[in-house]
Design a protein around this motif. Structure first.
Motif, PDB file in Angstrom:
ATOM      1  N   VAL A 101       0.829  -1.206   0.000  1.00 19.53           N
ATOM      2  CA  VAL A 101       0.000   0.000   0.000  1.00 19.53           C
ATOM      3  C   VAL A 101       0.864   1.257   0.000  1.00 19.53           C
ATOM      4  O   VAL A 101       0.606   2.212  -0.739  1.00 19.53           O
ATOM      5  N   SER A 102       1.899   1.275   0.816  1.00 17.57           N
ATOM      6  CA  SER A 102       2.768   2.469   0.865  1.00 17.57           C
ATOM      7  C   SER A 102       3.486   2.702  -0.459  1.00 17.57           C
ATOM      8  O   SER A 102       3.629   3.840  -0.904  1.00 17.57           O
ATOM      9  N   ALA A 103       3.888   1.608  -1.127  1.00 13.06           N
ATOM     10  CA  ALA A 103       4.531   1.762  -2.438  1.00 13.06           C
ATOM     11  C   ALA A 103       3.561   2.328  -3.465  1.00 13.06           C
ATOM     12  O   ALA A 103       3.917   3.224  -4.245  1.00 13.06           O
ATOM     13  N   CYS A 104       2.314   1.837  -3.453  1.00 17.33           N
ATOM     14  CA  CYS A 104       1.322   2.328  -4.398  1.00 17.33           C
ATOM     15  C   CYS A 104       0.984   3.806  -4.158  1.00 17.33           C
ATOM     16  O   CYS A 104       0.905   4.606  -5.103  1.00 17.33           O
ATOM     17  N   VAL A 105       0.798   4.174  -2.881  1.00 12.93           N
ATOM     18  CA  VAL A 105       0.493   5.563  -2.563  1.00 12.93           C
ATOM     19  C   VAL A 105       1.652   6.480  -2.963  1.00 12.93           C
ATOM     20  O   VAL A 105       1.462   7.573  -3.509  1.00 12.93           O
ATOM     21  N   THR A 106       2.872   6.045  -2.704  1.00 10.02           N
ATOM     22  CA  THR A 106       4.050   6.845  -3.061  1.00 10.02           C
ATOM     23  C   THR A 106       4.155   7.013  -4.577  1.00 10.02           C
ATOM     24  O   THR A 106       4.480   8.107  -5.069  1.00 10.02           O
ATOM     25  N   MET A 107       3.868   5.981  -5.326  1.00  9.11           N
ATOM     26  CA  MET A 107       3.895   6.084  -6.792  1.00  9.11           C
ATOM     27  C   MET A 107       2.832   7.071  -7.288  1.00  9.11           C
ATOM     28  O   MET A 107       3.088   7.835  -8.218  1.00  9.11           O
ATOM     29  N   ILE A 108       1.654   7.028  -6.682  1.00  3.09           N
ATOM     30  CA  ILE A 108       0.591   7.957  -7.087  1.00  3.09           C
ATOM     31  C   ILE A 108       1.023   9.404  -6.824  1.00  3.09           C
ATOM     32  O   ILE A 108       0.865  10.298  -7.671  1.00  3.09           O
ATOM     33  N   ILE A 109       1.577   9.660  -5.639  1.00  2.00           N
ATOM     34  CA  ILE A 109       2.035  11.013  -5.300  1.00  2.00           C
ATOM     35  C   ILE A 109       3.171  11.447  -6.228  1.00  2.00           C
ATOM     36  O   ILE A 109       3.223  12.594  -6.680  1.00  2.00           O
ATOM     37  N   ALA A 110       4.091  10.522  -6.529  1.00  2.00           N
ATOM     38  CA  ALA A 110       5.191  10.859  -7.427  1.00  2.00           C
ATOM     39  C   ALA A 110       4.682  11.163  -8.830  1.00  2.00           C
ATOM     40  O   ALA A 110       5.218  12.043  -9.522  1.00  2.00           O
ATOM     41  N   GLY A 111       3.628  10.435  -9.264  1.00  2.00           N
ATOM     42  CA  GLY A 111       3.068  10.701 -10.585  1.00  2.00           C
ATOM     43  C   GLY A 111       2.357  12.028 -10.669  1.00  2.00           C
ATOM     44  O   GLY A 111       2.339  12.683 -11.732  1.00  2.00           O
ATOM     45  N   ILE A 112       1.756  12.438  -9.571  1.00  2.51           N
ATOM     46  CA  ILE A 112       1.077  13.740  -9.551  1.00  2.51           C
ATOM     47  C   ILE A 112       2.071  14.876  -9.633  1.00  2.51           C
ATOM     48  O   ILE A 112       1.942  15.831 -10.373  1.00  2.51           O
TER      49      ILE A 112
END
Length: 331
Positions: A320-331
């Motif tokens: 979950v933390s990896a997915c959330v971090t990827m989403i924030i990095a993509g934004i």
């Protein structure tokens, strides 16, 4: 001749005729021919490999999870996977051994042909030499005896070699059988062709042995590199205590940071320190999701109540933390 023994006929088709030859070979008290693409383990051998696989699963379950439930869940798949890999390796090793045995058979066959023997007589004569060289229970001796039995029942030698190549699935034997069939049917120089083919097989075998020697050394180095982290973990778990455990954790965190810097600065040539921030963000999210409610209340008193009550297993929090971090990095 023993009553009830049905002799294979040359006019009933190559596959069925040679198959009955192999059946007759087994009924006459000789060791039956085993399929080359299947390896059947004995009970003791399977038990030994199963213990090794189960022991490996137990070590990893204890080190990383300290859980008997994880071991019980992982033991059966680990054992089945390990047994499957061992069987595949045994099949490869058997075929490699047969290739070397076949090379020596071709060498002996060529020498006999140059001495004036006919092809059929040379095959029968070479069986004894192969028995001395490789033993009565070797695959090449069994195959040569089947070919010799086929010759005694007037089966064409090229068909017997073709059947041998088809069952083994070895490319070198298949090439030899195809070439031998063409030369023998057209009345070519069998001796010269056999010598040329044998020399080519010897060169290929020598090159393969040199490559295998290099790969063996590399595999040994790789095994050492694979075992080293496990030994470090065992040392930390049993000897070093909590202090050194935190030191090693910090060490591997810095290794991950150094690898990310090498990826961006060293390989792509782009100077960036942003990956450290995203790594910290992922670590923060993972810790929030995996810590207990009492720990969160003590360390972060102003955290929302719904977030305090969330406690995920380590691997779920990591994903979950990896997915959330990827989403924030993509934004």
């Amino acid at each position: 001749m023993r009553e009830g023994t049905v002799l294979p006929s040359a006019g009933t088709g190559r596959g069925s005729a040679v198959s009955r030859l192999r059946d007759l070979f087994g009924r006459q008290g000789r060791a039956p021919l085993r399929p080359y693409d299947v390896y059947r383990m004995g009970i003791r051998e399977a038990a030994g490999y199963s213990c090794v696989a189960a022991g490996t699963a137990a070590v990893f379950s204890y080190l990383f999870y300290n859980s008997a439930a994880v071991f019980l869940a992982a033991a059966v798949p680990t054992v089945l996977l390990f047994l499957s890999l061992v069987k595949k390796k045994k099949v490869r090793d058997r075929k490699e051994a047969l290739k070397k045995q076949f090379l020596s058979a071709c060498t002996i066959l060529g020498d006999l042909l140059r001495s004036g023997y006919a092809v059929e007589s040379a095959v029968l004569k070479s069986t004894g030499d192969l028995s001395v060289l490789w033993g009565e229970n070797s695959d090449i001796v069994k195959e040569w005896k089947v070919i010799g039995a086929g010759l005694s029942y007037n089966h064409p030698v090229e068909e017997l070699f073709s059947d041998f190549a088809e069952r083994t699935g070895i490319r070198e034997i298949g090439d030899f059988a195809e070439l031998f069939s063409v030369v023998n049917r057209t009345g070519g120089q069998v001796t010269e062709v056999l010598k040329s083919r044998t020399d080519m097989m010897k060169e290929a075998c020598a090159a393969g042995e040199q490559i295998e020697t290099v790969l063996t050394a590399k595999r040994f180095e790789q095994r050492i590199m694979d075992v080293t982290p496990l030994l470090i973990l065992l040392y930390v778990h049993f000897v070093a205590g909590n202090y050194y455990e935190s030191v090693f954790i910090l060490f591997f965190i810095n290794v991950i940071l150094a690898a990310s810097l090498n990826l961006t600065n060293g390989i792509t040539g782009i100077f960036s320190l942003g990956q450290a921030g995203f790594m910290a963000l992922g670590a923060y999210i993972g810790s929030i999701l995996s810590l207990s409610e009492s720990t969160k209340s003590t360390m972060v008193s102003k955290m929302p109540e719904w977030l305090k009550k969330i406690q995920l297993p380590f691997w779920a929090a990591l994903i979950v933390s990896a997915c959330v971090t990827m989403i924030i990095a993509g934004i």
